[in-house]
Design a protein around this motif. Structure first.
Motif, PDB file in Angstrom:
ATOM      1  N   MET A  31      -2.174  33.872  46.794  1.00 19.69           N
ATOM      2  CA  MET A  31      -1.875  34.800  47.812  1.00 19.69           C
ATOM      3  C   MET A  31      -3.083  35.941  47.679  1.00 19.69           C
ATOM      4  SD  MET A  31       0.876  34.374  49.223  1.00 19.69           S
ATOM      5  CE  MET A  31       1.044  36.074  49.655  1.00 19.69           C
ATOM      6  N   LYS A  66      -4.183  36.533  51.159  1.00 22.56           N
ATOM      7  CA  LYS A  66      -2.962  36.706  52.091  1.00 22.56           C
ATOM      8  C   LYS A  66      -3.356  38.179  52.816  1.00 22.56           C
ATOM      9  CE  LYS A  66      -1.344  32.606  52.396  1.00 22.56           C
ATOM     10  NZ  LYS A  66      -1.256  31.880  53.769  1.00 22.56           N
ATOM     11  N   ASP A  78       3.578  32.130  45.178  1.00 20.46           N
ATOM     12  CA  ASP A  78       3.219  32.203  46.402  1.00 20.46           C
ATOM     13  C   ASP A  78       4.416  32.951  47.338  1.00 20.46           C
ATOM     14  OD1 ASP A  78       2.215  31.761  48.945  1.00 20.46           O
ATOM     15  OD2 ASP A  78       1.869  29.589  48.441  1.00 20.46           O
ATOM     16  N   HIS A  79       4.120  33.252  48.494  1.00 22.71           N
ATOM     17  CA  HIS A  79       5.211  34.014  49.411  1.00 22.71           C
ATOM     18  C   HIS A  79       6.493  32.969  49.495  1.00 22.71           C
ATOM     19  CE1 HIS A  79       7.213  35.579  53.131  1.00 22.71           C
ATOM     20  NE2 HIS A  79       6.388  36.502  52.871  1.00 22.71           N
ATOM     21  N   SER A  92       6.637  30.337  51.859  1.00 25.48           N
ATOM     22  CA  SER A  92       5.456  29.229  51.817  1.00 25.48           C
ATOM     23  C   SER A  92       5.847  27.809  51.779  1.00 25.48           C
ATOM     24  CB  SER A  92       4.290  29.337  50.815  1.00 25.48           C
ATOM     25  OG  SER A  92       3.388  28.534  50.440  1.00 25.48           O
ATOM     26  N   LEU A 126       9.562  39.160  47.365  1.00 24.23           N
ATOM     27  CA  LEU A 126       8.662  38.383  48.503  1.00 24.23           C
ATOM     28  C   LEU A 126       7.913  37.085  47.932  1.00 24.23           C
ATOM     29  CD1 LEU A 126       7.404  41.301  50.602  1.00 24.23           C
ATOM     30  CD2 LEU A 126       9.191  39.878  51.265  1.00 24.23           C
ATOM     31  N   PHE A 127       7.746  37.289  46.676  1.00 25.81           N
ATOM     32  CA  PHE A 127       6.978  36.110  45.969  1.00 25.81           C
ATOM     33  C   PHE A 127       7.854  35.418  45.125  1.00 25.81           C
ATOM     34  CE2 PHE A 127       4.161  39.945  46.620  1.00 25.81           C
ATOM     35  CZ  PHE A 127       3.320  39.105  47.303  1.00 25.81           C
TER      36      PHE A 127
END
Length: 267
Positions: free
Chosen positions: A185, A188, A228-229, A232, A249-250
């Motif tokens: 990330m 990102k 990751d998100h 993802s 969010l992760f």
């Protein structure tokens, strides 16, 4: 990239800056009372400033300079000291004496937190693909003195490896560390946040591949971790079991060494 000193300099600081420039393979430029902006305008590149107590990276886009700071690791360690949980530590199932290879060291927050948990008997190594960022982080982990005493020794124990994980992982023995960790990330949009905006120039935009995950699975004695998100596709595409965190969010994904999914993939 050029290397110079802070405005208030002396012979000792200049010699340190010259040495750092030589180690990194960059040019040392005498400050001569010039502003960082004027140095960058003349040479058209980012600038590493060697100050008395820290290293500062100034990007060409004029963002706030970046320097090492434990950042969220301080708050995370304080929470752990209070007996609270940490999502990364829980996902990795880290315990005192375990070893971790952080393949995307970045700002080292996860590695610092891991080093606190694994303790003096453990081992934490961090790979950073950008040589300048690796140098700043390594210097900061060694030199930073936190008011939180419980943070200082864990920071100093972290081993920083300057290089790409694509090159480092294949050279490691089978099952040589307990946990291998990826946090891609860093490339990102989180880089737009004010605190680390100056790092855009240092970001390494590497995509995680099946081949690299296979190498990580070979090296990991217990598990491979991916952060990751939550949306993802890497989790499913690379074989990770996604652990859903409804309010975050992760998410973290894991591949357990003992799982059937850790066998060779069939095409």
């Amino acid at each position: 990239m050029i290397v110079s000193t802070s405005a208030r300099t002396n012979d000792k600081l200049e010699e340190k800056a010259r040495q750092i420039a030589a180690e990194l393979g960059f040019s040392f430029i005498k400050r001569d009372k010039r502003s960082v902006a004027s140095l960058q305008a003349q040479y058209g590149t980012g600038c590493l400033i060697v100050a008395k107590h820290r290293l500062e990276f100034h990007s060409v886009d004029g963002a706030e300079p970046f320097f090492f700071h434990p950042n969220s690791a301080s708050f995370r360690v304080k929470r752990l000291m209070r007996g609270e949980s940490d999502p990364f530590i829980d996902a990795a199932r880290l315990q005192p004496g375990m070893s971790l290879l952080d393949c995307t060291l970045g700002l080292a927050s996860d590695s610092i937190t891991a080093s606190f948990v694994t303790g003096p008997a453990g081992r934490v190594m961090g790979i950073e693909g950008n040589s300048v960022l690796a140098y700043i982080i390594k210097h900061g982990l060694t030199e930073w003195e936190s008011p939180l005493q419980e943070l200082n020794e864990p920071m100093k124990r972290i081993e920083v490896i300057s290089g790409r994980y694509q090159n480092v992982l294949p050279g490691l023995p089978d099952q040589s560390v307990d946990v291998v960790y990826f946090d891609p990330m860093f490339t990102k949009p989180i880089l737009s946040s004010k605190g680390i905006a100056g790092l855009r120039e240092l970001a390494v935009h590497d995509e995680l591949t099946r081949e690299i995950v296979q190498e990580a699975r070979r090296v990991a004695k217990q598990r491979v971790i991916l952060k990751d998100h939550y949306q993802s596709k890497r989790f499913s595409e690379l074989g990770f079991k996604q652990h859903v965190r409804p309010t975050s969010l992760f998410h973290f994904g894991t591949i357990e060494a003992a799982d059937e999914m850790n066998k060779e993939w069939k095409e």
